[in-house]
Each structure stands twice: as structure tokens, then as C-alpha cells.
Design a protein around this motif. Structure first.
Motif, short mmCIF file in Angstrom:
data_model
loop_
_atom_site.label_atom_id
_atom_site.label_comp_id
_atom_site.label_asym_id
_atom_site.label_seq_id
_atom_site.Cartn_x
_atom_site.Cartn_y
_atom_site.Cartn_z
N SER A 1 -4.16 7.55 -2.43
CA SER A 1 -3.62 6.23 -2.75
C SER A 1 -2.91 6.30 -4.09
N THR A 2 -1.77 5.65 -4.18
CA THR A 2 -0.91 5.77 -5.35
C THR A 2 -0.50 4.39 -5.82
N THR A 3 -0.21 4.26 -7.11
CA THR A 3 0.28 3.01 -7.65
C THR A 3 1.72 3.19 -8.10
N THR A 4 2.44 2.09 -8.25
CA THR A 4 3.83 2.15 -8.64
C THR A 4 3.98 2.57 -10.09
N GLU B 1 0.84 -1.18 0.00
CA GLU B 1 0.00 0.00 0.00
C GLU B 1 0.88 1.24 0.00
#
Length: 430
Positions: free
Chosen positions: A16-19, A4
Motif C-alpha cells: 500500500s502506498t501514499t501519494t 487506494e
């Protein structure tokens, strides 16, 4: 591997962030190592009168929402908090719990004033947090008749046996009065900022006098009253190790009463030496530096630096100052200060300021009993790592650059590369 990532920066908060794919030319690595602290106590803030006055401007639902964000399981989950004994500099007006001159027996001691602001504030927090809210208390000033000169601000405790004994009894009465209404105080720190004369309630001590007061008066009074509340030597706001921790703890009779040291402000420069000299003694940070009421993202990064300094040098807790204030945070003596949350009297609405998100990036994920881990790599000075009791690994990292920065985070279950936004603060959970 589950992962997360939560990020905050000036243009977006708590997202919230993604790679993203790593750019090899920009890649730096960060890895967690051995434990610095084996049993982290927690995060929190200070209960002050002006904070409750600000919260009282909100309707019941909005006030509960703010308290949930500070103390609830889905918010900051604060568990380690402070309150003043008598007036702090963010009291509505100056007071002590016994202004009856020469009342050495403390027959007129009363916490009636605290039922107006502090006790409702604490009780509201406990309704959200539960009974496991750790509380430590400290005076800003003794009763004025115990001081020379007789004033809340400036001055010193009258250094005569009858006054010292009465002041020790003052602490005992405070703890018993709170216990009688169902609020247990886990620890007391002898004096807020003992090396400073202030415009607001204050009292100057030396390390030698604090040593003697604990040894000869406060410790024996706590023993005689069968109190379980701990005595801590704090809250030290100067960086002179030898004048404070060295002087107090070198006396064996005093040291047997002292369960820990508390530091704030310039006291941060004594934390490392205290940890080196007394590796088994608990150390906590007791008051976040307060800013100027502007509540900027730049100052929020400075608060990150403070947390990183204290925890990487062995502090077992970190305590914010005023959790809630009105906009600009004007004190009753004319100083503007920052707050995690401000409540506007005109609109009766709450604003979550940058320092709220800094604190939440840590407190929402790091649980009591966590290990604080060493970090290694080019971002080590801008990061902290934790291992929660359930095995969860947490990185909290800031990127102070005005450009993106890609970092590979290593864990015992794998590695992941993330690209940090400019001027961002990030929590990454494995």
C-alpha cells in the motif's frame, strides 16, 4: 474522493502506498475515456496436471492458502479458466479419452484419467471461487487413431466423414461426462494452436478445415445433443487474419455456430483486425506466453505488455497459462516455463513469483462486467483503465523506467498525482 494505491516492484511486492507531492518538471497526465469493451468477462488460468501435482506437495492449509490467493475474493478472484480435453503439454503423460481404435460410436469414451488430477484441481478451485467459475476447454490432440500419422504429437485429423463425425461425438461425450459430475463447461475451442506441429500433443488444421468441421460436424452434433456449451473458433496462435478469422467467419453457415474467437501467442497480431472486421464478436486471449522458467521481473513487465495489448484491442478476457508449477517449471517433454506460483518439492513451500503480482494487480480489482476504457496521455501505452459495474474507476500502470515518474490521474470525481517507483506496476482505485 476515496483512493487506494497498491504498488509492486523488484524490491517490494503488493505494498500500500501514499501519494507524494508532484514534481512539475516530471509531471505527465493520464485520463480515461470511452469504453473499448463494454462487458469484460474476467481473468483466469489453465488447469493442468502438473499444476495439481505441484499443489499436492503442500499440506492442506498451505494448499488452501494458494487456492485462496488464486480464486478467493481477497486474492486474484480468478473466474475465467481453461482446461484441456485430453493431454496438454503440461500433462504428466500423453493420453486421450478414447484410444480404442475404430471406436466411431465412442462406446469406450472415458474421463477416468481426469479424476486423478484435473477434476480435483477444478473442484478445489470451485470450493474457493464458487459456482460462477467460467470454464472453456480445448483439445491439444484428437485420439491417436483418428490422426495421420497415429501419434499424439504432429499430424492431422483423418479428413473422412466417419472420423469427423466421431470426433464431434468425442466433444459431446466429454461435455456430458463433465456435466454428469456437476462441472459445466461453458465453451469449447476447436483446437489448441491449430497451425503448429509440436513435440507435445498437437494437431494441424487449416482455417478452411476448422470452418467446415464446425459447420458440418461439430455444430450439428451440439444441436442434436441439445448442448448449451458454446463453440468458439480458437485457440489461434498465428497472426494471419485472413487464414483464420476471415476464412471461418465469412461462411454464414459456420458463423451461426461460432460464438467467439480465441487468440494466443502470435495470434495477438490478428486481434486488432478481427475486432475491426467483427466489432460485435466476443474475442478472448486464451494462453499467456510462458517464459523460460526463470520467473524474472523483466518478463513480468512483458506480461503486462501482453495484457495491455490484448485488452486495449478489445479482448474480453485474459487467461494465464500454468498457475502453479515446481521450480523452473519443467514439462514432461523438457521445456522450462514460468508460473505464477512455484512449489518446492524439497521444502514443500510455495513462492509467489513476479507474474503472480502482475495478474493480481488486474484481477484483484477488475470485476466481471467491467468496462475497459481508452486511456490518453504519455503513459497510455503502459496503462489500462477500467470502470467496474459499481462505478469504481481503476488504473493499472507500469513504469518501465529506472527512475521515478510522476503522473496525474484524472477521473470524473477529481485528480490525484502519484510518483511511480522505478520498474514498478501499480493499481490505483478511485
Amino acid at each position: 474522493m476515496t483512493f487506494e494505491w497498491i504498488s509492486s516492484c523488484p524490491t517490494r511486492q503488493w505494498a500500500s502506498t501514499t501519494t507524494k507531492a508532484a514534481d512539475a518538471s516530471q509531471l505527465v497526465s493520464l485520463r480515461a475515456g470511452d469504453a473499448i469493451t463494454a462487458n469484460f468477462k474476467g481473468f483466469g488460468g489453465c488447469f493442468n496436471e502438473l499444476g495439481w501435482k505441484a499443489l499436492a506437495l503442500l499440506n492442506d492449509a498451505d494448499r488452501l492458502g494458494v487456492l485462496e490467493e488464486l480464486f478467493g475474493a481477497k486474492g486474484c478472484a480468478f473466474n475465467y479458466c481453461r482446461l484441456p480435453i485430453g493431454a496438454s503439454d503440461y500433462a504428466e503423460s500423453w493420453y486421450s479419452h478414447n484410444e480404442t481404435e475404430s471406436d466411431f460410436a465412442m462406446e469406450n469414451f472415458s474421463i477416468a484419467r481426469d479424476h486423478k488430477y484435473l477434476i480435483p484441481y477444478i473442484e478445489a478451485a470451485r470450493k474457493v471461487r464458487g459456482e460462477d467459475l467460467y470454464l472453456f476447454a480445448s483439445p491439444w490432440s484428437p485420439p491417436t487413431w483418428m490422426k495421420f500419422p497415429m501419434a499424439y504429437n504432429f499430424g492431422t485429423l483423418v479428413w473422412e466423414p466417419s472420423y469427423r463425425k466421431a470426433y464431434a461425438e468425442y466433444f459431446v461425450r466429454f461435455l456430458k461426462a463433465y456435466e454428469d459430475i456437476g462441472i459445466h463447461i461453458d465453451a469449447v475451442h476447436v483446437q489448441n494452436e491449430p497451425n503448429s506441429d509440436q513435440k507435445f500433443p498437437s494437431c494441424k488444421w487449416t482455417g478452411a478445415k476448422m470452418r467446415d468441421f464446425i459447420r458440418d460436424d461439430l455444430g450439428p452434433a451440439f444441436q442434436a445433443a441439445s448442448l448449451s456449451t458454446e463453440i468458439w473458433a480458437g485457440t489461434v496462435e498465428r497472426g494471419d487474419f485472413n487464414a483464420w478469422a476471415g476464412t471461418i467467419l465469412s461462411d454464414a453457415q459456420t458463423a451461426r455456430f461460432v460464438k467467439g474467437m480465441g487468440f494466443q501467442w502470435a495470434g495477438k497480431f490478428a486481434v486488432q483486425r478481427t475486432r475491426q472486421a467483427y466489432p460485435d464478436l466476443p474475442i478472448v486471449q486464451t494462453e499467456n506466453e510462458c517464459g523460460d522458467g526463470a520467473n524474472t521481473w523483466d518478463y513480468a513487465h512483458y506480461v503486462f505488455d501482453l495484457i495491455q495489448h490484448y485488452l486495449s484491442n478489445g479482448s474480453e478476457a485474459y487467461v494465464y497459462w500454468n498457475m502453479v508449477l515446481e521450480p523452473r517449471g519443467l514439462s514432461s517433454w523438457g521445456w522450462e516455463q514460468n508460473a505464477m506460483i512455484t512449489v518446492d518439492p524439497a521444502t514443500r513451500s510455495a513462492t509467489f513469483n513476479p507474474e503472480f503480482y502482475v495478474m493480481k494487480h488486474f484481477a484483484a480489482y477488475v470485476r466481471p462486467g467491467a468496462q475497459v476504457l481508452q486511456t490518453a496521455g504519455p503513459l497510455a501505452a503502459n496503462s489500462l483503465a477500467f470502470r467496474n459495474p459499481d462505478g469504481t474507476l481503476i488504473y493499472v500502470i507500469q513504469n518501465r523506467l529506472d527512475s521515478e515518474r510522476t503522473v496525474t490521474l484524472e477521473s470524473d470525481v477529481g485528480a490525484v498525482s502519484v510518483t511511480l517507483q522505478p520498474q514498478s506496476i501499480n493499481t490505483l482505485v478511485f
